[in-house]
Design an enzyme around this catalytic site. Structure first.
Site, PDB file in Angstrom:
ATOM      1  N   ASP A 102     -33.230   1.658 -49.518  1.00 14.24           N
ATOM      2  CA  ASP A 102     -34.384   2.476 -49.162  1.00 14.24           C
ATOM      3  C   ASP A 102     -35.407   1.596 -48.446  1.00 14.24           C
ATOM      4  O   ASP A 102     -35.529   0.393 -48.729  1.00 14.24           O
ATOM      5  CB  ASP A 102     -35.001   3.092 -50.423  1.00 14.24           C
ATOM      6  CG  ASP A 102     -36.102   4.077 -50.105  1.00 14.24           C
ATOM      7  OD1 ASP A 102     -37.265   3.632 -49.958  1.00 14.24           O
ATOM      8  OD2 ASP A 102     -35.822   5.279 -49.993  1.00 14.24           O
ATOM      9  N   LYS A 104     -38.433   1.459 -48.801  1.00 16.52           N
ATOM     10  CA  LYS A 104     -39.496   0.963 -49.678  1.00 16.52           C
ATOM     11  C   LYS A 104     -39.123  -0.354 -50.341  1.00 16.52           C
ATOM     12  O   LYS A 104     -39.965  -1.006 -50.957  1.00 16.52           O
ATOM     13  CB  LYS A 104     -39.818   2.017 -50.749  1.00 16.52           C
ATOM     14  CG  LYS A 104     -40.491   3.273 -50.213  1.00 16.52           C
ATOM     15  CD  LYS A 104     -40.865   4.233 -51.320  1.00 16.52           C
ATOM     16  CE  LYS A 104     -39.672   4.972 -51.870  1.00 16.52           C
ATOM     17  NZ  LYS A 104     -39.056   5.887 -50.909  1.00 16.52           N
ATOM     18  N   TYR A 171     -33.479  17.720 -46.471  1.00 13.93           N
ATOM     19  CA  TYR A 171     -32.449  18.645 -46.926  1.00 13.93           C
ATOM     20  C   TYR A 171     -31.048  18.266 -46.454  1.00 13.93           C
ATOM     21  O   TYR A 171     -30.397  18.989 -45.709  1.00 13.93           O
ATOM     22  CB  TYR A 171     -32.811  20.074 -46.519  1.00 13.93           C
ATOM     23  CG  TYR A 171     -34.033  20.580 -47.265  1.00 13.93           C
ATOM     24  CD1 TYR A 171     -33.924  21.018 -48.578  1.00 13.93           C
ATOM     25  CD2 TYR A 171     -35.289  20.571 -46.662  1.00 13.93           C
ATOM     26  CE1 TYR A 171     -35.043  21.455 -49.278  1.00 13.93           C
ATOM     27  CE2 TYR A 171     -36.410  21.007 -47.351  1.00 13.93           C
ATOM     28  CZ  TYR A 171     -36.279  21.453 -48.667  1.00 13.93           C
ATOM     29  OH  TYR A 171     -37.391  21.871 -49.355  1.00 13.93           O
ATOM     30  N   HIS A 172     -30.598  17.110 -46.927  1.00  9.91           N
ATOM     31  CA  HIS A 172     -29.210  16.666 -46.802  1.00  9.91           C
ATOM     32  C   HIS A 172     -28.957  15.887 -48.078  1.00  9.91           C
ATOM     33  O   HIS A 172     -29.727  14.971 -48.412  1.00  9.91           O
ATOM     34  CB  HIS A 172     -29.013  15.776 -45.572  1.00  9.91           C
ATOM     35  CG  HIS A 172     -27.613  15.246 -45.447  1.00  9.91           C
ATOM     36  ND1 HIS A 172     -26.659  15.839 -44.641  1.00  9.91           N
ATOM     37  CD2 HIS A 172     -27.001  14.188 -46.041  1.00  9.91           C
ATOM     38  CE1 HIS A 172     -25.521  15.171 -44.735  1.00  9.91           C
ATOM     39  NE2 HIS A 172     -25.702  14.161 -45.587  1.00  9.91           N
ATOM     40  N   HIS A 174     -28.505  13.540 -50.961  1.00 12.65           N
ATOM     41  CA  HIS A 174     -28.565  12.103 -51.123  1.00 12.65           C
ATOM     42  C   HIS A 174     -28.910  11.788 -52.574  1.00 12.65           C
ATOM     43  O   HIS A 174     -29.520  12.595 -53.273  1.00 12.65           O
ATOM     44  CB  HIS A 174     -29.582  11.473 -50.160  1.00 12.65           C
ATOM     45  CG  HIS A 174     -30.961  12.023 -50.281  1.00 12.65           C
ATOM     46  ND1 HIS A 174     -31.330  13.268 -49.803  1.00 12.65           N
ATOM     47  CD2 HIS A 174     -32.086  11.497 -50.842  1.00 12.65           C
ATOM     48  CE1 HIS A 174     -32.607  13.490 -50.054  1.00 12.65           C
ATOM     49  NE2 HIS A 174     -33.093  12.428 -50.691  1.00 12.65           N
ATOM     50  N   HIS A 176     -30.366   8.736 -55.342  1.00 12.67           N
ATOM     51  CA  HIS A 176     -31.182   7.536 -55.472  1.00 12.67           C
ATOM     52  C   HIS A 176     -30.607   6.602 -56.534  1.00 12.67           C
ATOM     53  O   HIS A 176     -30.243   7.042 -57.635  1.00 12.67           O
ATOM     54  CB  HIS A 176     -32.616   7.915 -55.870  1.00 12.67           C
ATOM     55  CG  HIS A 176     -33.281   8.856 -54.919  1.00 12.67           C
ATOM     56  ND1 HIS A 176     -34.265   8.454 -54.044  1.00 12.67           N
ATOM     57  CD2 HIS A 176     -33.089  10.181 -54.695  1.00 12.67           C
ATOM     58  CE1 HIS A 176     -34.664   9.505 -53.327  1.00 12.67           C
ATOM     59  NE2 HIS A 176     -33.962  10.554 -53.705  1.00 12.67           N
TER      60      HIS A 176
END
Length: 234
Positions: A102, A104, A171-172, A174, A176
């Protein structure tokens, strides 16, 4: 550096630069638009309890009426962008995914480890679309994602929090992956759904996420909140 987009388009095609110095972590978004300013202002939140019918009558029509571009996701899956950042890939078009850090996370320490698994299969917008037919995909993400992380970063599955967001930021489908000790943004109970729980629910009932009530918070300025208010559901 990289590219980021949220579901309101606030960050679409906006370069985000993050760095960490000592104990201070800073993210710079440039150019900043009015949507960016609204996103980071403190706002009143409303808790939504969305039934399966609410999703069909309110949320899904809202999603379909908006121009939420996810071309940047397809660019990653097609290796047109960020190919050098891919940690692991299962290329199967139905049950495969790519695992990338990510934006971040600066990858300089594992205390705040944060990776995203993006599925190759297109058309799965969110948790609401999942059925038992997606169990092979979800189990691959869980098993292979953990294996890739322990191999690359030395963090075992018992030290990982693996979850999906609802509502998601795009909106796909995924998933975390974060270090268990890291208080990651969006890991709160009203938004995060553990992947292990999702798999268990689907093994018990293939249509679980089409029928259940899902709870999530919306900011005062979010258009979806207005839709729920107009429908008398808030």
């Amino acid at each position: 550096t990289g590219w980021r987009e949220d579901r309101n388009g606030a960050g679409f095609n906006s370069p985000c630069i993050g760095w960490c110095t000592g104990k201070i972590k800073t993210t710079v978004v440039y150019p900043a638009t009015e949507k960016h300013l609204q996103k980071y202002l403190r706002q009143e939140l409303s808790l939504i309890q969305e039934t399966g019918e609410d999703y069909k009558k309110i949320t899904l029509p809202f999603i379909e009426s908006q121009s939420f571009s996810i071309q940047w996701v397809y660019n990653i899956l097609e290796k047109k962008a960020e190919a050098d950042r891919i940690i692991y890939e299962n290329p199967d078009p139905a049950h495969g995914f790519v695992l990338i850090p990510d934006l971040k996370w600066n990858q300089k320490q594992v205390d705040d480890l944060y990776l995203i698994a993006i599925c190759h299969c297109r058309g799965i917008k969110s948790l609401r679309d999942l059925t038992a037919e997606h169990l092979p995909l979800l189990k691959n993400i869980s098993r292979e994602g953990k294996e890739a992380i322990v191999k690359r970063f030395g963090i075992g599955g018992a030290q990982l929090r693996v979850y999906l967001h609802y509502q998601p930021s795009y909106y796909h489908l995924h998933v975390h992956f974060t270090a268990l000790g890291y208080d990651a943004p969006g890991c709160t109970v009203e938004r995060a759904h553990l992947l292990s729980d999702v798999i268990d629910h689907l093994e018990r009932d293939s249509q679980y996420y089409q029928k259940c009530t899902l709870t999530f918070a919306l900011r005062a300025d979010e258009p979806l909140l207005k839709k729920f208010q107009e429908a008398g559901r808030v």
